[in-house]
Enzyme design. Structure first.
Site, short mmCIF file in Angstrom:
data_model
loop_
_atom_site.label_atom_id
_atom_site.label_comp_id
_atom_site.label_asym_id
_atom_site.label_seq_id
_atom_site.Cartn_x
_atom_site.Cartn_y
_atom_site.Cartn_z
N ARG A 184 0.94 -1.28 -0.03
CA ARG A 184 -0.09 0.09 -0.26
C ARG A 184 0.97 1.35 -0.08
O ARG A 184 1.39 1.52 0.95
CB ARG A 184 -0.96 0.02 1.22
CG ARG A 184 -1.85 1.22 1.32
CD ARG A 184 -2.58 1.24 2.72
NE ARG A 184 -3.47 2.42 2.86
CZ ARG A 184 -3.14 3.49 3.22
NH1 ARG A 184 -1.93 3.81 3.62
NH2 ARG A 184 -4.04 4.62 3.45
N SER A 210 -12.27 -3.00 3.44
CA SER A 210 -12.26 -2.35 4.54
C SER A 210 -13.76 -1.92 4.96
O SER A 210 -14.36 -1.66 4.30
CB SER A 210 -11.60 -0.78 3.89
OG SER A 210 -10.38 -0.91 3.82
N LYS A 233 -2.85 7.59 8.63
CA LYS A 233 -3.83 7.89 7.61
C LYS A 233 -4.88 9.00 8.08
O LYS A 233 -5.74 8.91 9.00
CB LYS A 233 -4.68 6.48 7.44
CG LYS A 233 -5.86 6.48 6.32
CD LYS A 233 -6.36 5.11 6.13
CE LYS A 233 -7.41 5.18 4.76
NZ LYS A 233 -8.92 5.41 5.32
N1 TZP Z 1 -6.65 2.15 7.11
C1 TZP Z 1 -7.14 2.50 8.34
S1 TZP Z 1 -6.03 3.30 9.36
C2 TZP Z 1 -4.94 2.98 8.41
C3 TZP Z 1 -5.21 2.27 7.23
C4 TZP Z 1 -4.19 1.90 6.12
C5 TZP Z 1 -3.38 3.21 8.73
C6 TZP Z 1 -2.67 2.17 9.71
O1 TZP Z 1 -1.33 2.73 9.94
P1 TZP Z 1 -0.75 2.34 11.51
O2 TZP Z 1 0.48 3.33 11.37
O3 TZP Z 1 -0.73 1.02 11.70
O4 TZP Z 1 -1.65 3.42 12.32
#
Ligand code: TZP
Ligand code: MG
Length: 211
Positions: free
Chosen positions: A37, A106, A135
């Site tokens: 991703r 998701s 994110k």
């Molecule tokens: N989708 C929802 S939160 C997120 C994604 C891709 C980010 C997760 O990254 P981290 O660093 O584990 O909080």
């Protein structure tokens, strides 16, 4: 698609280390699913990273999932794709990828989880568990309590995501998640392998404890 530690790439966290070094360390530490991703990559960059990850994951016998891009998943012969609520529908992804591929979706609440199950998803991502800097456009926090509600509603494997650190993991698994998905807590760690091993150990322990 049973997984215990689902690690997602995030090149901004690598501290100068290579994709290959970071993900190989995560796999040694117990990551059993890797998702590519990279929102700011071109198709060409995704393809290149996808080939590197396909080699690593194949050697290790772990699944490779591509976020959003069904075309890239097909090109690198990934094990599957992960789709957001706005991406192509599951049945279209299956038609393009062919039989036997993993399709994850998701979700952020019980309704989306039920819809993903009805549409034939192999697993659901559920989050965010906590606010996260990774994110920023993220949806309202579902939290560990949200896992309980979704666990009661669907049979699908639940992969919890969003802001998860080692210390959050036990509660999330106890509440019924099968797995945790992390970016920064593993690929941003000084010692990636150990960070993965610690979280994987907690998942293993809590799943072992589950009635
Ligand atoms: N989708 C929802 S939160 C997120 C994604 C891709 C980010 C997760 O990254 P981290 O660093 O584990 O909080
Ligand atoms: Mg997406």
């Amino acid at each position: 698609m049973d997984t215990r530690l689902y690690v997602i790439t995030g090149h901004a966290f690598y501290k100068g280390r290579s994709l290959e070094d970071v993900i190989a360390a995560a796999i040694r530490g117990g990551a059993d699913c890797i998702q590519l991703r990279e929102k700011d990559y071109t198709g060409r960059q995704l393809l290149e990273a996808g080939h590197v990850l396909r080699r690593l994951t194949r050697e290790a016998g772990v699944n490779l999932i591509i976020n959003d891009r069904i075309d890239v998943a097909k090109a690198v012969d990934a094990d599957g794709v992960h789709l957001g609520q706005g991406d192509l529908p599951i049945e279209v992804a299956r038609e393009i990828l062919g039989a036997g591929k993993i399709v994850g979706v998701s979700t952020h609440n019980v309704e989306e989880a039920l819809a993903a199950e009805r549409a034939g998803a192999d697993y659901i991502g559920l989050g965010p568990m906590k606010p996260t800097q990774t994110k920023l456009d993220t949806d309202p926090v579902v939290g560990p309590a949200g896992v309980l509600a979704v666990r009661r509603a669907v049979q699908l494997p639940i992969v919890a995501i969003g802001g998860i650190k080692a210390e959050d993991t036990a509660e999330i698994i106890r509440n019924g998640a099968n797995s945790v998905a992390v970016i920064s807590a593993v690929v941003g760690a000084e010692d990636v392998e150990t960070a993965a091993r610690v979280i994987r150990g907690i998942v293993d322990r809590e799943r072992g404890n589950r009635a």
